[in-house]
Scaffold this motif. Structure first.
Motif, PDB file in Angstrom:
ATOM      1  N   GLY A 124     -91.037 -34.467  38.490  1.00 36.10           N
ATOM      2  CA  GLY A 124     -92.393 -34.384  39.013  1.00 36.10           C
ATOM      3  C   GLY A 124     -93.328 -33.308  38.488  1.00 36.10           C
ATOM      4  O   GLY A 124     -94.326 -33.253  38.893  1.00 36.10           O
ATOM      5  N   LYS A 125     -92.598 -32.724  37.434  1.00 37.81           N
ATOM      6  CA  LYS A 125     -93.460 -31.565  37.041  1.00 37.81           C
ATOM      7  C   LYS A 125     -94.177 -32.173  35.672  1.00 37.81           C
ATOM      8  O   LYS A 125     -93.634 -32.990  34.883  1.00 37.81           O
ATOM      9  CB  LYS A 125     -92.478 -30.625  36.454  1.00 37.81           C
ATOM     10  N   VAL A 126     -95.327 -31.770  35.289  1.00 44.92           N
ATOM     11  CA  VAL A 126     -96.154 -32.255  34.013  1.00 44.92           C
ATOM     12  C   VAL A 126     -95.252 -31.775  33.003  1.00 44.92           C
ATOM     13  O   VAL A 126     -94.763 -30.694  32.620  1.00 44.92           O
ATOM     14  CB  VAL A 126     -97.441 -31.644  33.897  1.00 44.92           C
ATOM     15  N   PRO A 127     -94.868 -32.899  31.997  1.00 45.35           N
ATOM     16  CA  PRO A 127     -94.105 -32.671  30.739  1.00 45.35           C
ATOM     17  C   PRO A 127     -94.725 -31.575  30.071  1.00 45.35           C
ATOM     18  O   PRO A 127     -95.983 -31.280  29.765  1.00 45.35           O
ATOM     19  CB  PRO A 127     -94.077 -33.914  30.077  1.00 45.35           C
ATOM     20  N   GLY A 169     -86.897 -35.221  18.691  1.00 44.57           N
ATOM     21  CA  GLY A 169     -87.996 -35.670  18.645  1.00 44.57           C
ATOM     22  C   GLY A 169     -88.903 -36.094  19.856  1.00 44.57           C
ATOM     23  O   GLY A 169     -90.004 -36.380  19.938  1.00 44.57           O
ATOM     24  N   ILE A 170     -88.331 -35.648  20.835  1.00 45.27           N
ATOM     25  CA  ILE A 170     -89.139 -35.959  22.279  1.00 45.27           C
ATOM     26  C   ILE A 170     -90.519 -34.770  22.544  1.00 45.27           C
ATOM     27  O   ILE A 170     -91.215 -35.507  22.997  1.00 45.27           O
ATOM     28  CB  ILE A 170     -88.005 -35.668  23.462  1.00 45.27           C
ATOM     29  N   PRO A 171     -90.403 -33.684  22.159  1.00 44.56           N
ATOM     30  CA  PRO A 171     -91.714 -32.921  22.317  1.00 44.56           C
ATOM     31  C   PRO A 171     -92.577 -33.546  21.323  1.00 44.56           C
ATOM     32  O   PRO A 171     -93.796 -33.647  21.925  1.00 44.56           O
ATOM     33  CB  PRO A 171     -91.263 -31.540  21.711  1.00 44.56           C
ATOM     34  N   ALA A 172     -92.501 -34.010  20.298  1.00 46.93           N
ATOM     35  CA  ALA A 172     -93.616 -34.587  19.409  1.00 46.93           C
ATOM     36  C   ALA A 172     -93.959 -36.190  20.462  1.00 46.93           C
ATOM     37  O   ALA A 172     -95.236 -36.399  20.344  1.00 46.93           O
ATOM     38  CB  ALA A 172     -93.089 -34.870  17.986  1.00 46.93           C
ATOM     39  N   ARG A 173     -93.058 -36.945  20.832  1.00 45.10           N
ATOM     40  CA  ARG A 173     -93.425 -37.900  21.414  1.00 45.10           C
ATOM     41  C   ARG A 173     -94.337 -37.698  22.729  1.00 45.10           C
ATOM     42  O   ARG A 173     -95.203 -38.279  22.931  1.00 45.10           O
ATOM     43  CB  ARG A 173     -92.322 -38.722  21.873  1.00 45.10           C
ATOM     44  N   LEU A 174     -93.858 -36.520  23.326  1.00 49.42           N
ATOM     45  CA  LEU A 174     -94.707 -36.166  24.704  1.00 49.42           C
ATOM     46  C   LEU A 174     -96.310 -35.836  24.222  1.00 49.42           C
ATOM     47  O   LEU A 174     -97.289 -36.018  24.857  1.00 49.42           O
ATOM     48  CB  LEU A 174     -93.920 -35.174  25.084  1.00 49.42           C
ATOM     49  N   ALA A 175     -96.198 -34.934  23.202  1.00 52.10           N
ATOM     50  CA  ALA A 175     -97.529 -34.635  22.595  1.00 52.10           C
ATOM     51  C   ALA A 175     -98.516 -35.822  22.322  1.00 52.10           C
ATOM     52  O   ALA A 175     -99.710 -35.911  22.530  1.00 52.10           O
ATOM     53  CB  ALA A 175     -97.303 -33.594  21.478  1.00 52.10           C
ATOM     54  N   GLU A 176     -97.972 -37.014  21.423  1.00 46.65           N
ATOM     55  CA  GLU A 176     -98.668 -37.950  21.457  1.00 46.65           C
ATOM     56  C   GLU A 176     -98.921 -38.797  22.554  1.00 46.65           C
ATOM     57  O   GLU A 176    -100.251 -39.351  22.458  1.00 46.65           O
ATOM     58  CB  GLU A 176     -97.791 -38.980  20.312  1.00 46.65           C
ATOM     59  N   LEU A 177     -98.116 -38.776  23.462  1.00 45.18           N
ATOM     60  CA  LEU A 177     -98.421 -39.554  24.632  1.00 45.18           C
ATOM     61  C   LEU A 177     -99.678 -38.870  25.534  1.00 45.18           C
ATOM     62  O   LEU A 177    -100.594 -39.463  25.939  1.00 45.18           O
ATOM     63  CB  LEU A 177     -97.290 -39.398  25.731  1.00 45.18           C
ATOM     64  N   ALA A 178     -99.678 -37.651  25.399  1.00 44.81           N
ATOM     65  CA  ALA A 178    -100.865 -36.703  25.908  1.00 44.81           C
ATOM     66  C   ALA A 178    -102.185 -36.886  25.246  1.00 44.81           C
ATOM     67  O   ALA A 178    -103.237 -37.035  25.582  1.00 44.81           O
ATOM     68  CB  ALA A 178    -100.629 -35.267  25.981  1.00 44.81           C
ATOM     69  N   ALA A 179    -101.930 -37.301  23.964  1.00 46.98           N
ATOM     70  CA  ALA A 179    -103.102 -37.329  22.976  1.00 46.98           C
ATOM     71  C   ALA A 179    -103.503 -38.781  23.048  1.00 46.98           C
ATOM     72  O   ALA A 179    -104.706 -39.252  22.438  1.00 46.98           O
ATOM     73  CB  ALA A 179    -102.552 -37.219  21.535  1.00 46.98           C
TER      74      ALA A 179
END
Length: 270
Positions: A124-127, A169-179
């Motif tokens: 429920g928290k924003v990644p 690799g998950i942090p980079a994928r989360l950043a790409e998702l936000a972008a």
């Protein structure tokens, strides 16, 4: 749905060699509970019926149902559930690393690290890519991932390495998702018939659904753990190569099934 569903045993072969085998394997079968439900309620039911990989199961259901009904999820909703599924992968692997994999090495489980990970990846928290990246970096700095890879049996090391690489690799994928990177989509197989495939912590997850007159008439879930323990699955061959409880522990942690398991330590006669 969770609980003890896998029982393993050790048996002696004709030449006295010992190998592990599965004596009981029961994986959650929720498909029958979904048939007859209104299509609009099915994805939420899938989430409620799964204790592990709930976000991935829900995402896969969302995509398969949208494809079946030729509808599109709002991009903001799809982005949110996709992010939740990515965070879930990080949480599942990170907890295995600092609790179960540390124990494999004979080290004390890193309980405080586990608590910190749960805070960073709270449902429920924003990644938070930066927070997760910091947690991963801290584990790397104190050397736990490297120690696991160094101690793992050669035939199992690639499985541990792959999980750790995905985690990193998950942090980079989360950043790409936000972008604004492209979002996952299901596949329409025909009128009222949809399929979706997503990544979860333990491998590839596939849902197929058929909808008629707004109701679920057929639902099929192809989950990684059930697939690996099915006849011909690689888990059976990996266990057959285990000659003692220690080898079973390493193998089962490499497989990381989505249900609880126990090993009977007694060796069965041939």
């Amino acid at each position: 749905m969770t609980g003890l569903r896998l029982r393993l045993g050790l048996k002696a072969g004709a030449q006295g060699q010992v190998c592990a085998h599965v004596t009981e394997a029961v994986f959650p079968a929720v498909e029958g509970l979904l048939r007859g439900l209104p299509a609009g309620r099915a994805a939420q039911a899938v989430r409620r019926l799964h204790g592990l990989c709930r976000a991935a199961q829900g995402l896969c259901a969302d995509l398969a149902l949208a494809a079946a009904m030729a509808t599109d999820m709002p991009a903001s909703d799809l982005r949110a559930v996709t992010g939740a599924a990515l965070v879930e992968i990080a949480r599942e692997t990170g907890l295995r690393l600092c609790l179960d994999w540390a124990a494999l090495l004979g080290e004390a489980p890193q309980v405080e690290a586990a608590r910190a990970l749960m805070q960073v990846t709270r449902e429920g928290k924003v990644p938070d890519p930066d927070g997760l990246m910091g947690w991963i970096a801290a584990r790397g700095a104190e050397g736990l991932p490297a120690r696991v890879l160094a101690a793992a049996p050669a035939e199992l090391a690639p499985a541990f390495a792959a999980r750790l690489e995905t985690l990193a690799g998950i942090p980079a994928r989360l950043a790409e998702l936000a972008a604004g990177c492209p979002l996952p989509q299901g596949r329409r197989l025909g009128p009222g018939h949809g399929e979706a495939s997503v990544e979860c912590a333990r491998g590839r997850l596939v849902h197929q659904v058929r909808v008629e007159h707004g109701q679920i008439v057929e639902y099929r879930i192809d989950a990684p753990s059930a697939r690996r323990f099915a006849p011909g699955g690689d888990a059976l061959a990996l266990l057959a190569a285990c000659g003692d409880a220690r080898a079973v522990d390493w193998t089962m942690q490499a497989i990381d099934p989505c249900v609880g398991w126990v090993l009977d330590p007694a060796v069965e006669a041939n």
